[in-house]
Design a protein around this motif. Structure first.
Motif: not given
Length: 124
Positions: A1-11, A106-118, A97-102
């Motif tokens: 498993q990979v933990q993900l944290v996004e940053s850099g969003g804004g107006l 483009r399909f979200s269902s293929y990604y297993s780990d997700w960040g919280q969003g920015t 998001a991370a996909r362990h297949d490598g």
């Protein structure tokens, strides 16, 4: 498993630029493919861009092609999304998001780990 944290969003104003970052923890980051997705208010989550584990392969949604660039730095366990020529329709919460297949997808269902969003807001 990979933990993900996004940053850099804004107006930002239309025509401007932002660079999103996604920091990953876990020893397997260099072996996973990474993707960026976004979800606008009232809409379903959609694919934005993806990059393979080595960085040698990338793929973009037609709506961002030529404006957005996905890159990664495996030494820093980070993936980036450079967004140029931003439009109001790019306003959304952006998720990495991370996909362990490598391999890229483009399909979200293929990604297993997700960040919280920015949140990215582009004003007209």
């Amino acid at each position: 498993q990979v933990q993900l944290v996004e940053s850099g969003g804004g107006l930002v104003q239309a025509g401007g630029s932002l660079r999103l970052s996604c920091a990953a923890s876990g020893r397997t980051f260099s072996s996973v493919a990474m993707g960026w997705f976004r979800q606008a208010p009232g809409k379903e989550r959609e694919f934005v861009a993806t990059i393979s584990w080595s960085g040698s392969a990338t793929y973009y949604a037609d709506s961002v092609k030529g404006r957005f660039t996905i890159t990664r730095d495996n030494a820093k366990n980070t993936v980036y999304l450079q967004m140029n020529s931003l439009k109001p329709e790019d306003t959304a919460v952006y998720y990495c998001a991370a996909r362990h297949d490598g391999s890229i997808s483009r399909f979200s269902s293929y990604y297993s780990d997700w960040g919280q969003g920015t949140l990215v807001t582009v004003s007209s």
